[in-house]
Design a protein around this motif. Structure first.
Motif, PDB file in Angstrom:
ATOM      1  N   TRP A   1      -5.912   0.940  -2.166  1.00  0.00           N
ATOM      2  CA  TRP A   1      -5.410  -0.443  -2.370  1.00  0.00           C
ATOM      3  C   TRP A   1      -5.559  -1.178  -0.538  1.00  0.00           C
ATOM      4  N   ARG A   2      -5.831  -2.276  -0.023  1.00  0.00           N
ATOM      5  CA  ARG A   2      -5.996  -2.983   1.205  1.00  0.00           C
ATOM      6  C   ARG A   2      -4.837  -3.639   1.618  1.00  0.00           C
TER       7      ARG A   2
ATOM      8  N   ASP B   1      -4.879  -4.844   4.916  1.00  0.00           N
ATOM      9  CA  ASP B   1      -5.321  -6.154   5.501  1.00  0.00           C
ATOM     10  C   ASP B   1      -4.942  -6.920   4.712  1.00  0.00           C
ATOM     11  N   LYS B   2      -4.755  -6.401   2.958  1.00  0.00           N
ATOM     12  CA  LYS B   2      -4.588  -8.133   2.448  1.00  0.00           C
ATOM     13  C   LYS B   2      -2.871  -7.590   2.152  1.00  0.00           C
ATOM     14  N   ASP B   3      -2.555  -7.442   2.009  1.00  0.00           N
ATOM     15  CA  ASP B   3      -0.659  -7.385   1.751  1.00  0.00           C
ATOM     16  C   ASP B   3      -0.212  -7.788   2.501  1.00  0.00           C
TER      17      ASP B   3
ATOM     18  N   GLY C   1      -1.481 -10.202   4.628  1.00  0.00           N
ATOM     19  CA  GLY C   1      -2.632 -10.211   5.891  1.00  0.00           C
ATOM     20  C   GLY C   1      -1.590  -9.643   7.186  1.00  0.00           C
TER      21      GLY C   1
ATOM     22  N   SER D   1      -9.353  -3.230   7.799  1.00  0.00           N
ATOM     23  CA  SER D   1     -10.459  -3.995   6.859  1.00  0.00           C
ATOM     24  C   SER D   1     -10.924  -2.548   5.584  1.00  0.00           C
TER      25      SER D   1
ATOM     26  N   GLU E   1     -10.763  -0.795   1.711  1.00  0.00           N
ATOM     27  CA  GLU E   1     -10.034  -0.124   0.588  1.00  0.00           C
ATOM     28  C   GLU E   1      -9.541   1.192   1.364  1.00  0.00           C
TER      29      GLU E   1
END
Length: 238
Positions: free
Chosen positions: A81-82, A84-86, A89, A175, A177
């Motif tokens: 998962w990322r 930094d996008k959850d 951000g 940043s 995955e």
């Protein structure tokens, strides 16, 4: 009737019609009430955000500790998962704690980039957890054997912790995955326990202060509106 008398009657009629709760003044009260409700909502949100941003080092429990996890394999891993996008951000740091069912068990917890986690788990029998429910995890099993080296001896981890009992890692979100992996520190199979994930939201305390200030200012404006607009003007003379 003299002109003077007519003028007096006209003024009295105007005073009579200007008094009372007209449609315009009722509308003003409704608008003021709505402004007050919005202001109180902002104050409540601001106070909550400020409190959450100041307690427990600003970490917010994401509620994952309610699920029990178990595997007979050598390791359990999250999907990649990322972070930094959850949550748009806004996550700044993540804190992951694995508490084993057996407090004497040597436990390892680590976070690695996706490629690094795949490199270590390649050829290792393990499960990937896709979802957690009260009845158990939704997983996919990867066949293989035992790891060629104990996890704390691998160089793929960005953060790691090993030892008996609950183990915690704090990871500053970057940043790309990533995957979190839990297993026994000595590389033996079988692991049961709970995972507690907490997140720190960047600027949460300042966000709370801003909401409080805006809410209090809006509340003051709504009170002034209610006092000066409808109530004061509604005092007419018959």
């Amino acid at each position: 009737m003299t002109d003077r008398g007519a003028n007096l009657l006209t003024r009295a009629a105007k005073k009579h019609t200007s008094g009372g709760w007209t449609a315009g003044r009722i509308t003003a009260v409704v608008v003021g009430g709505i402004l007050s409700l919005v202001a109180l909502t902002l104050v409540g949100l601001g106070g909550t955000a400020l409190t959450m941003g100041l307690q427990d080092d600003g970490y917010i429990n994401l509620g994952t500790d309610q699920y029990a996890h178990h595997t007979d394999t050598y390791a359990m891993s999250t999907e990649s998962w990322r972070a930094d996008k959850d949550f748009g951000g806004l996550y700044e740091d993540l804190r992951i704690t694995f508490t084993p069912k057996d407090s004497s068990a040597p436990v390892f917890v680590g976070v690695a980039e996706k490629n690094g986690a795949h490199k270590y788990l390649d050829g290792v029998e393990h499960v990937t957890i896709h979802d957690s429910k009260p009845g158990g995890d939704v997983t996919s099993k990867h066949n293989g054997g035992k790891p060629s080296t104990n996890p704390d001896q691998a160089d793929v981890w960005m953060v790691e912790s090993a030892g008996k009992g609950a183990q915690t890692v704090d990871w500053t979100v970057k940043s790309g995955e990533v995957q979190a992996v839990a297993m026994k520190a000595d590389g033996t199979p079988g692991l049961s326990g709970h995972v507690d994930v907490s997140a720190k939201i960047a600027g949460l305390a300042w966000m709370g202060v801003a909401l409080l200030v805006v809410g209090l200012l809006l509340l003051a404006v709504s009170v002034i509106w209610l006092i000066r607009k409808p109530i004061r003007l509604a005092r007419g003379t018959a």
